[in-house]
Scaffold this active site. Structure first.
Site, PDB file in Angstrom:
ATOM      1  N   PHE A  12       6.468  -2.063  10.546  1.00 20.01           N
ATOM      2  CA  PHE A  12       7.830  -1.722  10.619  1.00 20.01           C
ATOM      3  C   PHE A  12       8.144  -0.921  11.766  1.00 20.01           C
ATOM      4  CE2 PHE A  12      10.404   2.055   8.747  1.00 20.01           C
ATOM      5  CZ  PHE A  12      11.819   1.635   9.291  1.00 20.01           C
ATOM      6  N   ASP A  33      -3.557  -6.079  14.870  1.00 14.47           N
ATOM      7  CA  ASP A  33      -3.081  -5.879  13.423  1.00 14.47           C
ATOM      8  C   ASP A  33      -3.980  -6.882  12.491  1.00 14.47           C
ATOM      9  OD1 ASP A  33      -1.380  -5.819  11.241  1.00 14.47           O
ATOM     10  OD2 ASP A  33       0.033  -4.821  12.591  1.00 14.47           O
ATOM     11  N   ASP A  57      -8.878  -6.089  12.582  1.00 14.97           N
ATOM     12  CA  ASP A  57      -8.839  -4.927  11.905  1.00 14.97           C
ATOM     13  C   ASP A  57      -9.630  -3.799  12.616  1.00 14.97           C
ATOM     14  OD1 ASP A  57      -9.639  -3.035  10.046  1.00 14.97           O
ATOM     15  OD2 ASP A  57     -10.608  -4.201   8.499  1.00 14.97           O
ATOM     16  N   LEU A  78      -0.969   3.141  15.215  1.00 13.98           N
ATOM     17  CA  LEU A  78      -0.071   3.076  14.074  1.00 13.98           C
ATOM     18  C   LEU A  78      -0.679   2.503  12.791  1.00 13.98           C
ATOM     19  CD1 LEU A  78       3.609   2.563  15.898  1.00 13.98           C
ATOM     20  CD2 LEU A  78       2.444   4.642  14.958  1.00 13.98           C
ATOM     21  N   TYR A 150      -4.607   9.069   1.744  1.00 12.10           N
ATOM     22  CA  TYR A 150      -3.682   8.871   2.769  1.00 12.10           C
ATOM     23  C   TYR A 150      -3.583  10.217   3.524  1.00 12.10           C
ATOM     24  CZ  TYR A 150       0.810   7.872   5.391  1.00 12.10           C
ATOM     25  OH  TYR A 150       1.832   7.654   6.139  1.00 12.10           O
ATOM     26  N   LYS A 154      -5.131  11.131   7.202  1.00 11.93           N
ATOM     27  CA  LYS A 154      -4.435  11.356   8.341  1.00 11.93           C
ATOM     28  C   LYS A 154      -4.682  12.903   9.004  1.00 11.93           C
ATOM     29  CE  LYS A 154      -1.438   8.005   8.459  1.00 11.93           C
ATOM     30  NZ  LYS A 154      -1.016   7.083   9.900  1.00 11.93           N
TER      31      LYS A 154
HETATM   32  N1  LIG Z   1       7.814   4.498   7.811  1.00 11.91           N
HETATM   33  C1  LIG Z   1       7.426   5.917   7.742  1.00 11.91           C
HETATM   34  O1  LIG Z   1       8.475   6.514   7.013  1.00 11.91           O
HETATM   35  C2  LIG Z   1       6.087   6.609   8.011  1.00 11.91           C
HETATM   36  C3  LIG Z   1       6.256   8.066   7.556  1.00 11.91           C
HETATM   37  C4  LIG Z   1       5.139   8.782   8.164  1.00 11.91           C
HETATM   38  C5  LIG Z   1       4.079   8.204   8.831  1.00 11.91           C
HETATM   39  N2  LIG Z   1       4.025   6.758   9.098  1.00 11.91           N
HETATM   40  C6  LIG Z   1       3.105   6.372   9.786  1.00 11.91           C
HETATM   41  O2  LIG Z   1       3.458   5.298  10.851  1.00 11.91           O
HETATM   42  C7  LIG Z   1       2.678   4.123  11.092  1.00 11.91           C
HETATM   43  C8  LIG Z   1       3.650   2.878  10.744  1.00 11.91           C
HETATM   44  O3  LIG Z   1       3.993   2.958   9.472  1.00 11.91           O
HETATM   45  P1  LIG Z   1       5.149   1.673   9.056  1.00 11.91           P
HETATM   46  O4  LIG Z   1       5.957   2.385   8.139  1.00 11.91           O
HETATM   47  O5  LIG Z   1       5.295   0.942  10.166  1.00 11.91           O
HETATM   48  O6  LIG Z   1       3.955   1.049   8.198  1.00 11.91           O
HETATM   49  P2  LIG Z   1       3.771  -0.678   8.067  1.00 11.91           P
HETATM   50  O7  LIG Z   1       2.813  -1.012   6.932  1.00 11.91           O
HETATM   51  O8  LIG Z   1       5.030  -1.395   7.996  1.00 11.91           O
HETATM   52  O9  LIG Z   1       2.699  -0.774   9.542  1.00 11.91           O
HETATM   53  C9  LIG Z   1       1.681  -0.675   9.559  1.00 11.91           C
HETATM   54  C10 LIG Z   1       0.879  -1.727  10.116  1.00 11.91           C
HETATM   55  O10 LIG Z   1      -0.515  -1.428  10.143  1.00 11.91           O
HETATM   56  C11 LIG Z   1      -1.184  -2.459  10.033  1.00 11.91           C
HETATM   57  N3  LIG Z   1      -2.724  -2.313   9.781  1.00 11.91           N
HETATM   58  C12 LIG Z   1      -2.846  -1.648   8.512  1.00 11.91           C
HETATM   59  N4  LIG Z   1      -4.410  -1.543   8.236  1.00 11.91           N
HETATM   60  C13 LIG Z   1      -4.850  -1.939   9.515  1.00 11.91           C
HETATM   61  C14 LIG Z   1      -6.178  -2.242  10.156  1.00 11.91           C
HETATM   62  N5  LIG Z   1      -7.179  -1.853   9.378  1.00 11.91           N
HETATM   63  N6  LIG Z   1      -6.287  -3.004  11.162  1.00 11.91           N
HETATM   64  C15 LIG Z   1      -5.141  -3.306  12.006  1.00 11.91           C
HETATM   65  N7  LIG Z   1      -3.990  -3.313  11.308  1.00 11.91           N
HETATM   66  C16 LIG Z   1      -3.589  -2.448  10.170  1.00 11.91           C
HETATM   67  C17 LIG Z   1      -0.487  -3.429   9.147  1.00 11.91           C
HETATM   68  O11 LIG Z   1      -0.663  -4.514   8.688  1.00 11.91           O
HETATM   69  C18 LIG Z   1       0.794  -3.324   9.525  1.00 11.91           C
HETATM   70  O12 LIG Z   1       1.418  -3.985  10.441  1.00 11.91           O
HETATM   71  C19 LIG Z   1       1.500   4.565   9.962  1.00 11.91           C
HETATM   72  O13 LIG Z   1       0.366   5.190  10.317  1.00 11.91           O
HETATM   73  C20 LIG Z   1       2.156   5.267   8.896  1.00 11.91           C
HETATM   74  O14 LIG Z   1       1.027   6.105   8.178  1.00 11.91           O
HETATM   75  C21 LIG Z   1       5.037   6.263   8.821  1.00 11.91           C
END
Ligand SMILES: NC(=O)c1ccc[n+]([C@@H]2O[C@H](COP(=O)([O-])OP(=O)(O)OC[C@H]3O[C@@H](n4cnc5c(N)ncnc54)[C@H](O)[C@@H]3O)[C@@H](O)[C@H]2O)c1
Length: 318
Positions: A12, A33, A57, A78, A150, A154
């Site tokens: 996202f 990804d 990965d 991310l 989580y 983090k």
């Molecule tokens: N969306 C929010 O409100 C929010 C809030 C706090 C923190 N975050 C952080 O922002 C980042 C992105 O979040 P998001 O909402 O876009 O989530 P998301 O799940 O849409 O995106 C995360 C991406 O990481 C990829 N991924 C997961 N494990 C992986 C691995 N081992 N190797 C390669 N790729 C991997 C997933 O396939 C996905 O495309 C994350 O680190 C999340 O912790 C998001």
């Protein structure tokens, strides 16, 4: 040729960041990804020679030889499941991606001499005892609870990034995202924004946990990405950590009312017990981001929600 690497770029926030990097003049973005929670569909607007889709990965080191001899000036990490539904389902994977995965992403930044931006989270504050939370607050985290996979990983990712900064002078910037919302969220990921919108659009009651008086703040994704962009490009911020979120705090119940209103349905609530360790309050102090990044959210909640509802309306009808 200006190249950036984005781990989790098919997700996202990551896919919106890729859009922003390309719009800002990056001629290549390498997305690593494993599609655990993301989709290449989110990058459909970009030709594959400009945005590389690399199934990988990040818990395993990525061999950077395809970029041999080419400068990479930015690595944004991310990759991580982000919603409670996903990180409970992928608890051990979440621990590894934020520990081993962060180490591998940091090594890539070191290899290229690139700046490193870590996508961290407000969850590092746990169930906070002070509100709003500023970056100097150390948090209140249960290390063995259901959210620990989580929160704690983090926190480890932040600690590891800071040690790369201290030992090798890596230009590291840490961003603690608070709840972010917008198009390309998954409708089934259990987060409150897609939950309420999906339920309202399908005429179901909106699920509210506890008495609904717990508070959250919501930041629209274009604002979030602007903060990442500023943190990634402004000089003199090595080793700094920033809260990124919207300080406008709302109770979950008033948020449910707003969503029902904007979708045009009467509010019907289904009450469920509060999940274990669910934080009662979540509100960023963004004074530091205002001061050092010249950033604050500009998209009003109603407007961001209208755009998100339009996205889900289209997705749920095709
Ligand atoms: N969306 C929010 O409100 C929010 C809030 C706090 C923190 N975050 C952080 O922002 C980042 C992105 O979040 P998001 O909402 O876009 O989530 P998301 O799940 O849409 O995106 C995360 C991406 O990481 C990829 N991924 C997961 N494990 C992986 C691995 N081992 N190797 C390669 N790729 C991997 C997933 O396939 C996905 O495309 C994350 O680190 C999340 O912790 C998001």
């Amino acid at each position: 040729m200006q190249t950036a690497i984005v781990t989790g770029g098919a997700g996202f926030i990551g896919s919106h960041l890729v859009d922003r990097l390309i719009a800002a003049g990056y001629s290549r973005v390498v997305v690593l990804d494993n599609l655990a929670t993301g989709s290449w569909e989110n990058l459909a607007g970009h030709p594959p020679e400009v945005v590389w889709r690399v199934p990988h990965d990040i818990c395993e080191p990525w061999d950077p030889s395809p970029l041999a001899g080419q400068p990479v000036d930015l690595v944004v990490h991310l990759a991580s499941p982000a919603s409670p539904v996903h990180y409970r389902r992928l608890a051990i994977e979440t621990l590894w991606v934020n520990s081993k995965g962060t180490g591998n992403a940091l090594d890539l930044a070191r290899h290229f001499g690139a700046r490193f931006v870590l996508g961290s989270t407000s969850e590092t504050y746990g169930d906070p005892l002070v509100s709003p939370q500023s970056e100097s607050y150390w948090g209140n985290v249960n290390p063995i609870g259901p959210r620990a996979c989580y929160d704690e990983s983090k926190r480890f990712a932040e600690a590891l990034s800071m040690e790369y900064h201290r030992r090798w002078g890596l230009d590291v910037r840490i961003l603690r995202f608070f709840n972010c919302y917008g198009p390309r969220m998954q409708s089934e990921d259990g987060r409150v924004v897609p939950n309420f919108i999906r339920q309202a659009l399908s005429g179901e009651p909106l699920t509210v946990y506890g008495d609904g008086r717990q508070t959250r703040s919501f930041c629209y994704v274009s604002d979030e990405v602007e903060a990442i962009w500023k943190a990634a490009t402004l000089p003199g911020l090595a080793g700094e950590v920033f809260n990124v979120g919207n300080p406008e705090e709302r109770t979950i119940l008033s948020f449910a009312e707003l969503v029902a209103n904007l979708v045009g349905v009467p509010l019907v609530v289904k009450a469920e017990p509060l999940p274990e360790d669910d934080p009662k309050t979540r509100c960023p102090d963004i004074a530091k981001a205002r001061r050092l990044l010249g950033w604050e959210p500009v998209v009003p909640l109603e407007e961001g929600l209208q755009r998100t509802i339009a996205y889900f309306r289209q997705r749920l009808t095709v």
